[in-house]
Motif scaffolding. Structure first.
Motif, PDB file in Angstrom:
ATOM      1  N   GLU A 103       0.657  -1.330   0.157  1.00  0.00           N
ATOM      2  CA  GLU A 103      -0.021  -0.012  -0.055  1.00  0.00           C
ATOM      3  C   GLU A 103       1.093   1.166  -0.019  1.00  0.00           C
ATOM      4  O   GLU A 103       0.252   2.499   0.117  1.00  0.00           O
ATOM      5  CB  GLU A 103      -1.035  -0.142   1.119  1.00  0.00           C
ATOM      6  N   ASP A 104       2.052   1.212  -0.411  1.00  0.00           N
ATOM      7  CA  ASP A 104       2.901   2.384  -0.379  1.00  0.00           C
ATOM      8  C   ASP A 104       2.540   3.382  -1.270  1.00  0.00           C
ATOM      9  O   ASP A 104       2.716   4.670  -0.796  1.00  0.00           O
ATOM     10  CB  ASP A 104       4.288   1.909  -0.788  1.00  0.00           C
ATOM     11  N   THR A 105       1.902   3.092  -2.571  1.00  0.00           N
ATOM     12  CA  THR A 105       1.265   4.191  -3.236  1.00  0.00           C
ATOM     13  C   THR A 105       0.230   4.989  -2.528  1.00  0.00           C
ATOM     14  O   THR A 105       0.217   6.232  -2.882  1.00  0.00           O
ATOM     15  CB  THR A 105       1.007   3.449  -4.749  1.00  0.00           C
ATOM     16  N   LEU A 106      -0.546   4.108  -2.047  1.00  0.00           N
ATOM     17  CA  LEU A 106      -1.988   4.925  -1.289  1.00  0.00           C
ATOM     18  C   LEU A 106      -1.175   5.794  -0.058  1.00  0.00           C
ATOM     19  O   LEU A 106      -1.714   6.828  -0.032  1.00  0.00           O
ATOM     20  CB  LEU A 106      -2.776   3.649  -0.758  1.00  0.00           C
ATOM     21  N   ILE A 107      -0.527   5.145   0.568  1.00  0.00           N
ATOM     22  CA  ILE A 107       0.167   5.884   1.828  1.00  0.00           C
ATOM     23  C   ILE A 107       0.662   7.121   1.308  1.00  0.00           C
ATOM     24  O   ILE A 107       0.560   8.117   1.987  1.00  0.00           O
ATOM     25  CB  ILE A 107       0.876   4.936   2.645  1.00  0.00           C
ATOM     26  N   THR A 108       1.456   6.978   0.427  1.00  0.00           N
ATOM     27  CA  THR A 108       2.047   8.045  -0.172  1.00  0.00           C
ATOM     28  C   THR A 108       1.171   9.338  -0.576  1.00  0.00           C
ATOM     29  O   THR A 108       1.188  10.463  -0.299  1.00  0.00           O
ATOM     30  CB  THR A 108       3.207   7.988  -1.440  1.00  0.00           C
ATOM     31  N   SER A 109       0.185   8.760  -1.369  1.00  0.00           N
ATOM     32  CA  SER A 109      -0.993   9.861  -1.909  1.00  0.00           C
ATOM     33  C   SER A 109      -1.637  10.500  -0.581  1.00  0.00           C
ATOM     34  O   SER A 109      -1.924  11.651  -0.648  1.00  0.00           O
ATOM     35  CB  SER A 109      -2.076   8.997  -2.591  1.00  0.00           C
ATOM     36  N   PHE A 110      -1.928   9.828   0.627  1.00  0.00           N
ATOM     37  CA  PHE A 110      -2.140  10.213   1.794  1.00  0.00           C
ATOM     38  C   PHE A 110      -1.359  11.214   2.375  1.00  0.00           C
ATOM     39  O   PHE A 110      -1.883  12.221   2.942  1.00  0.00           O
ATOM     40  CB  PHE A 110      -2.631   9.178   2.723  1.00  0.00           C
ATOM     41  N   ILE A 111      -0.142  10.984   2.270  1.00  0.00           N
ATOM     42  CA  ILE A 111       0.982  11.948   2.872  1.00  0.00           C
ATOM     43  C   ILE A 111       0.612  13.441   2.016  1.00  0.00           C
ATOM     44  O   ILE A 111       0.764  14.734   2.650  1.00  0.00           O
ATOM     45  CB  ILE A 111       2.324  11.371   2.630  1.00  0.00           C
ATOM     46  N   PHE A 112       0.614  13.271   0.739  1.00  0.00           N
ATOM     47  CA  PHE A 112       0.528  14.455  -0.032  1.00  0.00           C
ATOM     48  C   PHE A 112      -0.834  15.185   0.277  1.00  0.00           C
ATOM     49  O   PHE A 112      -0.662  16.454   0.629  1.00  0.00           O
ATOM     50  CB  PHE A 112       0.861  14.280  -1.500  1.00  0.00           C
ATOM     51  N   THR A 113      -1.613  14.660   0.412  1.00  0.00           N
ATOM     52  CA  THR A 113      -3.061  15.062   0.701  1.00  0.00           C
ATOM     53  C   THR A 113      -3.174  15.802   2.121  1.00  0.00           C
ATOM     54  O   THR A 113      -3.438  16.902   2.064  1.00  0.00           O
ATOM     55  CB  THR A 113      -4.189  14.013   0.696  1.00  0.00           C
ATOM     56  N   ALA A 114      -2.460  15.150   3.015  1.00  0.00           N
ATOM     57  CA  ALA A 114      -2.432  15.413   4.323  1.00  0.00           C
ATOM     58  C   ALA A 114      -1.559  16.877   4.444  1.00  0.00           C
ATOM     59  O   ALA A 114      -2.043  17.729   5.167  1.00  0.00           O
ATOM     60  CB  ALA A 114      -1.801  14.606   5.450  1.00  0.00           C
ATOM     61  N   GLU A 115      -0.545  16.892   3.646  1.00  0.00           N
ATOM     62  CA  GLU A 115       0.559  18.232   3.582  1.00  0.00           C
ATOM     63  C   GLU A 115      -0.399  19.189   3.051  1.00  0.00           C
ATOM     64  O   GLU A 115      -0.132  20.574   3.415  1.00  0.00           O
ATOM     65  CB  GLU A 115       1.691  17.842   2.969  1.00  0.00           C
ATOM     66  N   GLU A 116      -1.246  18.948   1.924  1.00  0.00           N
ATOM     67  CA  GLU A 116      -2.062  19.997   1.426  1.00  0.00           C
ATOM     68  C   GLU A 116      -3.096  20.689   2.528  1.00  0.00           C
ATOM     69  O   GLU A 116      -3.311  21.644   2.504  1.00  0.00           O
ATOM     70  CB  GLU A 116      -2.719  19.478   0.009  1.00  0.00           C
ATOM     71  N   ILE A 117      -3.785  19.822   3.106  1.00  0.00           N
ATOM     72  CA  ILE A 117      -4.807  19.999   4.163  1.00  0.00           C
ATOM     73  C   ILE A 117      -4.107  21.001   5.048  1.00  0.00           C
ATOM     74  O   ILE A 117      -4.596  22.025   5.643  1.00  0.00           O
ATOM     75  CB  ILE A 117      -5.448  18.863   4.818  1.00  0.00           C
ATOM     76  N   CYS A 118      -2.723  20.580   5.548  1.00  0.00           N
ATOM     77  CA  CYS A 118      -2.132  21.382   6.620  1.00  0.00           C
ATOM     78  C   CYS A 118      -1.969  22.963   6.062  1.00  0.00           C
ATOM     79  O   CYS A 118      -1.924  23.871   6.771  1.00  0.00           O
ATOM     80  CB  CYS A 118      -0.717  20.711   6.824  1.00  0.00           C
ATOM     81  N   GLU A 119      -1.305  22.821   4.808  1.00  0.00           N
ATOM     82  CA  GLU A 119      -1.045  24.062   4.235  1.00  0.00           C
ATOM     83  C   GLU A 119      -2.306  24.894   4.115  1.00  0.00           C
ATOM     84  O   GLU A 119      -2.468  26.230   4.251  1.00  0.00           O
ATOM     85  CB  GLU A 119      -0.515  23.943   2.918  1.00  0.00           C
ATOM     86  N   ASP A 120      -3.543  24.384   3.572  1.00  0.00           N
ATOM     87  CA  ASP A 120      -4.949  25.081   3.703  1.00  0.00           C
ATOM     88  C   ASP A 120      -5.117  25.640   5.094  1.00  0.00           C
ATOM     89  O   ASP A 120      -5.556  26.730   5.234  1.00  0.00           O
ATOM     90  CB  ASP A 120      -5.976  24.005   2.972  1.00  0.00           C
ATOM     91  N   ILE A 121      -4.982  24.853   6.027  1.00  0.00           N
ATOM     92  CA  ILE A 121      -5.114  25.229   7.680  1.00  0.00           C
ATOM     93  C   ILE A 121      -4.332  26.478   7.916  1.00  0.00           C
ATOM     94  O   ILE A 121      -4.888  27.493   8.514  1.00  0.00           O
ATOM     95  CB  ILE A 121      -5.299  23.720   8.519  1.00  0.00           C
ATOM     96  N   LEU A 122      -3.225  25.999   7.763  1.00  0.00           N
ATOM     97  CA  LEU A 122      -2.213  27.082   8.183  1.00  0.00           C
ATOM     98  C   LEU A 122      -2.205  28.522   7.297  1.00  0.00           C
ATOM     99  O   LEU A 122      -1.786  29.543   7.841  1.00  0.00           O
ATOM    100  CB  LEU A 122      -0.812  26.864   8.021  1.00  0.00           C
ATOM    101  N   ARG A 123      -2.705  28.334   6.003  1.00  0.00           N
ATOM    102  CA  ARG A 123      -2.783  29.547   5.026  1.00  0.00           C
ATOM    103  C   ARG A 123      -1.537  30.058   4.815  1.00  0.00           C
ATOM    104  O   ARG A 123      -1.197  31.167   4.520  1.00  0.00           O
ATOM    105  CB  ARG A 123      -3.610  30.746   5.830  1.00  0.00           C
TER     106      ARG A 123
END
Length: 100
Positions: free
Chosen positions: A19-39
């Motif tokens: 599931e490395d590809t799936l988890i990597t995708s989740f990492i990128f998504t989580a980082e984008e969510i953090c950036e949206d929250i942090l602005r």
């Protein structure tokens, strides 16, 4: 990537690489969510605060656990991605800018 695949797999307690590809995708998504929250982009940090890393891992874990998208999670606010984001907002609140 702020959080490596190896760090995320350790946090999720996953040994295999199926599931490395799936988890990597989740990492990128989580980082984008953090950036949206942090602005602001995470690249503006000279050193990524531990609280940001924890928020990313928390988000990855929630997306991984709820990846099947059961009807319960879609219908009920408890356990949804909205709840995950609300918790992340609390975790990251002291670093958040007023606007972009």
């Amino acid at each position: 990537m702020v959080v490596t695949l190896e760090e995320a797999k350790l946090y999720l307690r996953i040994d295999g690489d199926e599931e490395d590809t799936l988890i990597t995708s989740f990492i990128f998504t989580a980082e984008e969510i953090c950036e949206d929250i942090l602005r602001f982009p995470l690249s503006e940090f000279e050193e990524i605060p531990k609280v940001v890393r924890q928020a990313i891992l928390y988000c990855v874990a929630n997306m991984y656990e709820k990846r099947e998208g059961t009807f319960y999670y879609l219908k009920n606010e408890s356990g949804s991605i909205a709840e995950t984001i609300n918790v992340m907002k609390l975790i990251l609140g002291n670093l958040r800018r007023e606007s972009w």
